[in-house]
Design an enzyme around this catalytic site. Sequence first.
Site, mmCIF file in Angstrom:
data_model
loop_
_atom_site.group_PDB
_atom_site.id
_atom_site.type_symbol
_atom_site.label_atom_id
_atom_site.label_comp_id
_atom_site.label_asym_id
_atom_site.label_seq_id
_atom_site.Cartn_x
_atom_site.Cartn_y
_atom_site.Cartn_z
ATOM 1 N N CYS A 95 -20.007 -0.189 -2.251
ATOM 2 C CA CYS A 95 -20.138 -0.950 -3.508
ATOM 3 C C CYS A 95 -21.453 -0.732 -4.242
ATOM 4 O O CYS A 95 -21.459 -0.178 -5.339
ATOM 5 C CB CYS A 95 -19.945 -2.428 -3.217
ATOM 6 S SG CYS A 95 -18.255 -2.789 -2.755
ATOM 7 N N LYS A 115 -24.030 -1.030 7.591
ATOM 8 C CA LYS A 115 -24.720 -2.274 7.961
ATOM 9 C C LYS A 115 -24.030 -2.828 9.204
ATOM 10 O O LYS A 115 -22.887 -2.435 9.506
ATOM 11 C CB LYS A 115 -24.692 -3.286 6.818
ATOM 12 C CG LYS A 115 -23.321 -3.846 6.508
ATOM 13 C CD LYS A 115 -23.450 -4.917 5.437
ATOM 14 C CE LYS A 115 -22.183 -5.693 5.279
ATOM 15 N NZ LYS A 115 -22.262 -6.716 4.260
ATOM 16 N N LYS A 160 -22.266 2.847 -5.705
ATOM 17 C CA LYS A 160 -21.358 3.328 -6.766
ATOM 18 C C LYS A 160 -21.392 2.394 -7.975
ATOM 19 O O LYS A 160 -21.273 2.836 -9.112
ATOM 20 C CB LYS A 160 -19.941 3.500 -6.237
ATOM 21 C CG LYS A 160 -19.139 2.242 -6.230
ATOM 22 C CD LYS A 160 -17.656 2.434 -6.403
ATOM 23 C CE LYS A 160 -16.987 1.114 -6.125
ATOM 24 N NZ LYS A 160 -15.842 0.767 -6.821
ATOM 25 N N GLU A 167 -14.245 -9.582 -7.190
ATOM 26 C CA GLU A 167 -14.424 -9.992 -5.797
ATOM 27 C C GLU A 167 -15.885 -9.778 -5.400
ATOM 28 O O GLU A 167 -16.429 -8.717 -5.625
ATOM 29 C CB GLU A 167 -13.505 -9.128 -4.920
ATOM 30 C CG GLU A 167 -13.574 -9.450 -3.463
ATOM 31 C CD GLU A 167 -13.292 -10.922 -3.205
ATOM 32 O OE1 GLU A 167 -12.177 -11.358 -3.488
ATOM 33 O OE2 GLU A 167 -14.199 -11.616 -2.712
ATOM 34 N N GLY A 187 -26.534 0.848 1.069
ATOM 35 C CA GLY A 187 -25.466 1.838 1.090
ATOM 36 C C GLY A 187 -24.147 1.111 0.994
ATOM 37 O O GLY A 187 -24.078 0.003 0.454
ATOM 38 N N LEU A 213 -16.988 -10.427 -2.131
ATOM 39 C CA LEU A 213 -17.137 -10.522 -0.672
ATOM 40 C C LEU A 213 -18.007 -9.396 -0.116
ATOM 41 O O LEU A 213 -18.068 -8.304 -0.666
ATOM 42 C CB LEU A 213 -15.779 -10.531 0.028
ATOM 43 C CG LEU A 213 -14.883 -9.292 0.033
ATOM 44 C CD1 LEU A 213 -15.330 -8.252 1.038
ATOM 45 C CD2 LEU A 213 -13.457 -9.721 0.361
ATOM 46 N N ARG A 273 -19.084 4.681 4.593
ATOM 47 C CA ARG A 273 -19.170 5.190 3.219
ATOM 48 C C ARG A 273 -20.564 4.894 2.660
ATOM 49 O O ARG A 273 -21.047 3.776 2.728
ATOM 50 C CB ARG A 273 -18.092 4.540 2.342
ATOM 51 C CG ARG A 273 -16.692 4.976 2.705
ATOM 52 C CD ARG A 273 -15.656 4.224 1.915
ATOM 53 N NE ARG A 273 -15.619 2.815 2.271
ATOM 54 C CZ ARG A 273 -14.892 1.884 1.649
ATOM 55 N NH1 ARG A 273 -14.133 2.224 0.640
ATOM 56 N NH2 ARG A 273 -14.914 0.635 2.045
ATOM 57 N N ASP A 325 0.857 -1.188 0.000
ATOM 58 C CA ASP A 325 0.000 0.000 0.000
ATOM 59 C C ASP A 325 0.894 1.239 0.000
ATOM 60 O O ASP A 325 1.926 1.253 0.685
ATOM 61 C CB ASP A 325 -0.924 0.003 1.227
ATOM 62 C CG ASP A 325 -2.183 0.811 0.978
ATOM 63 O OD1 ASP A 325 -3.278 0.220 0.973
ATOM 64 O OD2 ASP A 325 -2.066 2.036 0.758
ATOM 65 N N THR A 328 -13.395 -3.319 -8.761
ATOM 66 C CA THR A 328 -14.575 -3.201 -9.630
ATOM 67 C C THR A 328 -14.321 -2.105 -10.659
ATOM 68 O O THR A 328 -13.976 -0.977 -10.290
ATOM 69 C CB THR A 328 -15.804 -2.864 -8.771
ATOM 70 O OG1 THR A 328 -15.968 -3.923 -7.827
ATOM 71 C CG2 THR A 328 -17.057 -2.741 -9.619
HETATM 72 C C1 UDX Z 1 -22.079 -5.985 -1.588
HETATM 73 C C2 UDX Z 1 -22.309 -7.332 -2.267
HETATM 74 O O1 UDX Z 1 -23.193 -8.119 -1.480
HETATM 75 C C3 UDX Z 1 -20.989 -8.052 -2.451
HETATM 76 O O2 UDX Z 1 -21.189 -9.265 -3.153
HETATM 77 C C4 UDX Z 1 -20.048 -7.166 -3.215
HETATM 78 O O3 UDX Z 1 -18.794 -7.760 -3.354
HETATM 79 C C5 UDX Z 1 -19.893 -5.818 -2.528
HETATM 80 O O4 UDX Z 1 -21.163 -5.220 -2.348
HETATM 81 P P1 UDX Z 1 -21.666 -5.187 0.915
HETATM 82 O O5 UDX Z 1 -21.603 -3.797 0.370
HETATM 83 O O6 UDX Z 1 -20.660 -5.617 1.909
HETATM 84 O O7 UDX Z 1 -21.572 -6.244 -0.295
HETATM 85 O O8 UDX Z 1 -23.084 -5.356 1.590
HETATM 86 P P2 UDX Z 1 -24.454 -6.147 1.426
HETATM 87 O O9 UDX Z 1 -24.529 -7.117 2.521
HETATM 88 O O10 UDX Z 1 -24.720 -6.626 0.048
HETATM 89 O O11 UDX Z 1 -25.452 -4.949 1.779
HETATM 90 C C6 UDX Z 1 -25.434 -3.741 1.028
HETATM 91 C C7 UDX Z 1 -26.433 -2.769 1.577
HETATM 92 O O12 UDX Z 1 -27.758 -3.200 1.324
HETATM 93 C C8 UDX Z 1 -26.354 -2.535 3.093
HETATM 94 O O13 UDX Z 1 -26.539 -1.152 3.344
HETATM 95 C C9 UDX Z 1 -27.510 -3.350 3.642
HETATM 96 O O14 UDX Z 1 -27.992 -2.827 4.855
HETATM 97 C C10 UDX Z 1 -28.526 -3.207 2.519
HETATM 98 N N1 UDX Z 1 -29.469 -4.342 2.422
HETATM 99 C C11 UDX Z 1 -28.997 -5.582 2.173
HETATM 100 C C12 UDX Z 1 -30.833 -4.110 2.541
HETATM 101 O O15 UDX Z 1 -31.271 -2.970 2.766
HETATM 102 N N2 UDX Z 1 -31.688 -5.161 2.399
HETATM 103 C C13 UDX Z 1 -31.252 -6.406 2.152
HETATM 104 O O16 UDX Z 1 -32.096 -7.313 2.029
HETATM 105 C C14 UDX Z 1 -29.871 -6.643 2.022
#
Ligand code: UDX
Length: 459
Positions: free
Chosen positions: A266, A329, A269, A154, A263, A156, A336, A32, A124
């Site tokens: 990922c 979450k 954006k 990715e 939010g 995850l 972010r 990094d 991404t």
């Molecule tokens: C997401 C994708 O799931 C993952 O595969 C990718 O690599 C990156 O983006 P992440 O941003 O960690 O992962 O969170 P995720 O668990 O998907 O939740 C995203 C947002 O949606 C959170 O703000 C969560 O609170 C919200 N959410 C999720 C809902 O409001 N309802 C749902 O049923 C699921």
Amino acid sequence: MNARVTVFGTGYLGAAHAACLAEMGCQVLGVDTDSRHTEALARGEPPFFEPGLGDLIRRGLAAGRLAFTSSYARAAAFGEVHFLCVGTPLLPGGNGLDLSQLRACVAALAPLLREPCLVVGKSTVPVGTAAVLAGDLARLAPVGEAADLAWNPEFLREGHAVEDTLHPDRVVVGLRSAHAERVLRAVYAPQLARGMPFFVTDLATAELAKVAANSFLATKISFINAIAEVCEASGADVVPLAEILGADPRIGPASLVPGLGFGGACLPKDILGFVARAGELGVPDALGLLQEVAAVNARCRDRVVGLAADMLGGSVAGRAVGVLGAAFKPGSDDVRGSPALAVAARAHELGAHVTVYDPVAIGKARSVCPELEYAASAVGAAADAEVLLLVTEWPEFADADPEVLGKAVAHRNVVDARHALDPGAWRAAGWRYGAPGRPRVGSGERYHRRLRRVVISLC
Ligand code: UDX
């Protein structure tokens, strides 16, 4: 595999990837440009909250399979495989993704590549980026075309980064050579041995797989939140409705939890970047749907502030608002694009006195929204509040005792923006309960619960 692997970019994605590769048996060097970051990681202290990651990093360091550096020269000399995990944030104005970190990484690394190697993008990116980077790499690297490029998006989730990396649903690799496939099959050998699906495809399909997957997840979330709006207008209840939909195996319950919308770094954006790229490719109409997805998502935040205002007789101005949650979450300290923090900031803008508590995200929240007040506990955020907003569904909020919080607040008004609470228990403790997409009064609730039992028993 004992491959010598580097991971460029040690944020949420890169740090997890580096630690998991070390756990899988690779020799890993995390790289990094921010030396404070690499120094913290080298001490076994990730500079962010991710369950299980600190232990994994410390295990890799102790086993001598994991190290960190800010030297590209050291990394280039070390690695046979170089993973690129640097950030690709949204450009100002939401007009596509900012690829400057990725370009800078390739521009700095390529001239140092004197031996055949594989560079593997994980960040991404807009479709078409990998092909351009492959050309840059071959042009700038002393080893020329022997610096091969592959794309390995990715998937995850934050808060589950370790589990998702060690036990992914699938691995997708976009390739240009049989050699690249052999190398990546060797890297992912532990997962392949367990029967994990391994999709070998071209660069463009691999790039698109990531944004298409995230767009679909975002669409599902916005779909149920759009239905929540209709529920509010019709007196229906979105919570059992989501369960009914999710019981259909063609739909499934995942990403169908209504409330405050999506939010994070990922989903928001990715859909905006995808829309911008479709425009550049001359097919803007193909992704018109995603603009609606973003609009529904934005409305969720306003509707939660609106629910709070309704409970206070029409406005939050001058009123004390307690906010439970700041992270985008639970299981993460990432703020972010956090809907939770956006709601707190909006209430503040509208003149409310806002006090926020989050179990892990207060430090980051404070640096983004210094104008808000922060408390050291849920009871502290609730103290003298006229309405309490639950905006991140941490277990400690879902399990909170409504009597204990009830003694702290000025008025027992709660907006459960994540449907984390048991409305019956809170109403029984004298709270006025509101939640997006749920009937405002409790009268229909017993009937709805009975109906849900009938539906589940029929399935
Ligand atoms: C997401 C994708 O799931 C993952 O595969 C990718 O690599 C990156 O983006 P992440 O941003 O960690 O992962 O969170 P995720 O668990 O998907 O939740 C995203 C947002 O949606 C959170 O703000 C969560 O609170 C919200 N959410 C999720 C809902 O409001 N309802 C749902 O049923 C699921």
